[in-house]
Write an enzyme that holds these catalytic residues in place. Structure first.
Site, PDB file in Angstrom:
ATOM      1  CG  HIS A 183     -89.345 -61.559 -51.845  1.00  0.00           C
ATOM      2  ND1 HIS A 183     -90.361 -62.460 -51.613  1.00  0.00           N
ATOM      3  CD2 HIS A 183     -88.641 -61.461 -50.684  1.00  0.00           C
ATOM      4  CE1 HIS A 183     -90.266 -62.890 -50.352  1.00  0.00           C
ATOM      5  NE2 HIS A 183     -89.239 -62.298 -49.777  1.00  0.00           N
ATOM      6  CG  ASP A 196     -94.312 -63.776 -55.005  1.00  0.00           C
ATOM      7  OD1 ASP A 196     -94.805 -63.722 -56.140  1.00  0.00           O
ATOM      8  OD2 ASP A 196     -93.111 -63.922 -54.784  1.00  0.00           O
ATOM      9  CG  ASP A 231     -88.944 -63.038 -57.499  1.00  0.00           C
ATOM     10  OD1 ASP A 231     -88.898 -62.545 -56.357  1.00  0.00           O
ATOM     11  OD2 ASP A 231     -89.815 -63.869 -57.836  1.00  0.00           O
ATOM     12  CG  HIS A 232     -91.922 -59.855 -57.305  1.00  0.00           C
ATOM     13  ND1 HIS A 232     -93.183 -60.075 -57.830  1.00  0.00           N
ATOM     14  CD2 HIS A 232     -91.465 -61.071 -56.918  1.00  0.00           C
ATOM     15  CE1 HIS A 232     -93.469 -61.370 -57.750  1.00  0.00           C
ATOM     16  NE2 HIS A 232     -92.442 -61.996 -57.194  1.00  0.00           N
TER      17      HIS A 232
HETATM   18 ZN   LIG Z   1     -91.793 -63.981 -56.614  1.00  0.00          ZN
HETATM   19 ZN   LIG Z   2     -91.894 -63.113 -53.040  1.00  0.00          ZN
END
Ligand SMILES: [Zn+2]
Ligand SMILES: [Zn+2]
Length: 305
Positions: A64, A210, A66-67
């Protein structure tokens, strides 16, 4: 070891929090490791004493944005520093393709060797002074948690044992402390290990990506530190029209207490909680169940362990 939280916001950055990244400098090491690399991680690093020059390994929990969107700029900047130390990157399937594609299209050439290794669940990667195990987490795409375990330290020099063995205090003590074996005046041989206390267990840190099932870390019950997302308060999560696969503060508190985690750092907070009053509510909700040492992560926070 030392941990620096470089980004603690979920999904998007806020004025006070950047998206996910965590630096870990192992015990007695000047090199360091990075876990996840959200956009602008390299900007956050400029506010810390950590240099990209000394970054040795990167571990990505999942793909993802944001990572992982900070990876490309960070790799390019490390190249500009002319660091020749090889860099290893570990992460889920697809990471190789993502990197190769961006590097090819932007014609990025690096002055150092880049080794990308796609991992699977249940691996144990040995790195000398520590090892890192991968565990499968539960999220909307493949996501791994990383379990960092230090090698055990040899026991400390045990004065009592040395005296009982009749070793005269003085230079012979010093030689044993330096790890040598000695011969006593009466001809007896004493090995260094004969005068050491019990070995000291290496510390263990659980690093979550996550995940909506924090209890997946249960095989590592009693860990020294767990770093895990607490994206929502329970009441807000319950009202979400669409459920994202994240952990609530209540869920995390229950799981961490059950797993007897010694110290818990909650992170990856939804931007909706970006003020002190709301963060207090997250803390209280975790506290309803968790009795260990609790910290809510903030950007640039450092923890020594
Ligand atoms: Zn995240
Ligand atoms: Zn995620």
């Amino acid at each position: 070891m030392e941990l620096t939280f470089l980004g603690t916001s979920a999904g998007v950055p806020t004025r006070r929090r950047n998206v996910s990244a965590l630096a870990l400098r192992p015990r007695q090491s000047s090199n360091w490791l990075l876990f996840d690399c959200g956009e602008a991680t390299q900007h956050q690093l400029l506010k810390t004493p950590l240099s990209l020059y000394r970054l040795q390994r990167i571990f990505i929990t999942h793909l993802h944005g944001d990572h992982v969107y900070g990876l490309f700029g960070l790799l390019a900047s490390r190249g500009m520093l002319m660091s020749e130390m090889p860099l290893e990157i570990y992460g889920p399937t697809g990471l190789q393709e993502m990197l190769q594609t961006v590097m090819r299209l932007s014609q990025l050439r690096l002055p150092y060797d880049l080794a990308v290794r796609e991992v699977s669940a249940g691996e144990s990667l040995a790195f000398g002074d520590y090892r890192i195990e991968t565990i499968a987490l539960h999220h909307s795409i493949t996501c791994y948690g990383y379990v960092y375990t230090e090698a055990d330290l040899p026991g400390r020099f045990d004065l009592e044992k040395a005296r009982k063995l009749g070793i005269p205090e003085g230079p012979l003590f010093g030689r044993l402390q330096r790890g040598e074996s000695i011969t006593l005046p009466d001809g007896r041989r004493v090995e260094n290990r004969d005068v050491l206390g019990a070995p000291r267990a290496g510390r263990r840190v659980l690093i979550g990506g996550d995940n909506d099932r924090p209890e997946l870390f249960a095989p590592y019950r009693g860990a020294d530190l767990m770093i895990h997302e607490a994206t929502y308060l329970q009441k807000d999560f319950d009202r979400l029209p669409r459920k994202f696969m994240h952990t609530t503060a209540r869920q995390l508190g229950i799981a961490a207490e059950k797993m007897a985690i010694k110290r818990l750092v909650a992170t990856h907070f939804s931007p909706r909680y970006d003020n002190e009053k709301k963060m207090k509510a997250i803390e209280e909700e975790i506290r309803e169940n968790y009795r260990g040492e609790l910290t809510l992560a903030s950007d640039l926070m450092r923890i020594g362990l």
